[in-house]
Scaffold this motif. Structure first.
Motif, mmCIF file in Angstrom:
data_model
loop_
_atom_site.group_PDB
_atom_site.id
_atom_site.type_symbol
_atom_site.label_atom_id
_atom_site.label_comp_id
_atom_site.label_asym_id
_atom_site.label_seq_id
_atom_site.Cartn_x
_atom_site.Cartn_y
_atom_site.Cartn_z
ATOM 1 N N SER A 189 0.727 -1.159 0.026
ATOM 2 C CA SER A 189 -0.025 0.019 0.075
ATOM 3 C C SER A 189 0.976 1.094 -0.027
ATOM 4 N N ASN A 241 0.775 0.068 -4.714
ATOM 5 C CA ASN A 241 0.515 -1.272 -5.473
ATOM 6 C C ASN A 241 -0.871 -1.762 -4.783
ATOM 7 N N THR A 242 -2.029 -1.016 -5.039
ATOM 8 C CA THR A 242 -3.032 -1.208 -4.409
ATOM 9 C C THR A 242 -3.827 -2.511 -4.710
ATOM 10 N N GLU A 243 -3.748 -2.824 -5.978
ATOM 11 C CA GLU A 243 -4.131 -4.187 -6.582
ATOM 12 C C GLU A 243 -3.396 -5.419 -5.905
ATOM 13 N N ALA A 244 -2.075 -5.200 -5.979
ATOM 14 C CA ALA A 244 -1.270 -6.308 -5.240
ATOM 15 C C ALA A 244 -1.577 -6.493 -3.782
ATOM 16 N N ALA A 291 -4.698 -5.665 -2.359
ATOM 17 C CA ALA A 291 -6.039 -6.304 -2.103
ATOM 18 C C ALA A 291 -5.690 -7.749 -2.462
ATOM 19 N N THR A 292 -5.011 -8.009 -3.305
ATOM 20 C CA THR A 292 -4.542 -9.653 -3.594
ATOM 21 C C THR A 292 -3.797 -10.173 -2.445
#
Length: 70
Positions: free
Chosen positions: A38, A42-45, A47-48
């Motif tokens: 965060s 790298n918000t997508e990473a 969240a994953t």
């Protein structure tokens, strides 16, 4: 008092202890990874990793609860 399998009721199960430590380690690693991802935007990473960490933690918690109740 003796349980169904013949072991004393106060005897701890070493595999339950390992499972609880592994679940705790997963939680800590997931939190650290999400915070780092965060902060580097790298918000997508993040969240994953958070989703995978949560799924593993819930699975470990369910198994730990089932083992403790047996």
């Amino acid at each position: 008092m003796t349980s169904i399998d013949g072991t004393p009721a106060g005897t701890s199960d070493p595999s339950s202890n390992r499972l609880s430590w592994a679940t705790l380690a997963t939680v800590l690693v997931s939190i650290i990874a999400v915070v780092i991802l965060s902060l580097t935007h790298n918000t997508e990473a993040a969240a994953t990793v958070g989703s995978i960490g949560t799924a593993i933690t819930v699975g470990g918690g369910v198994q730990l609860t089932a083992r403790r109740r047996q």
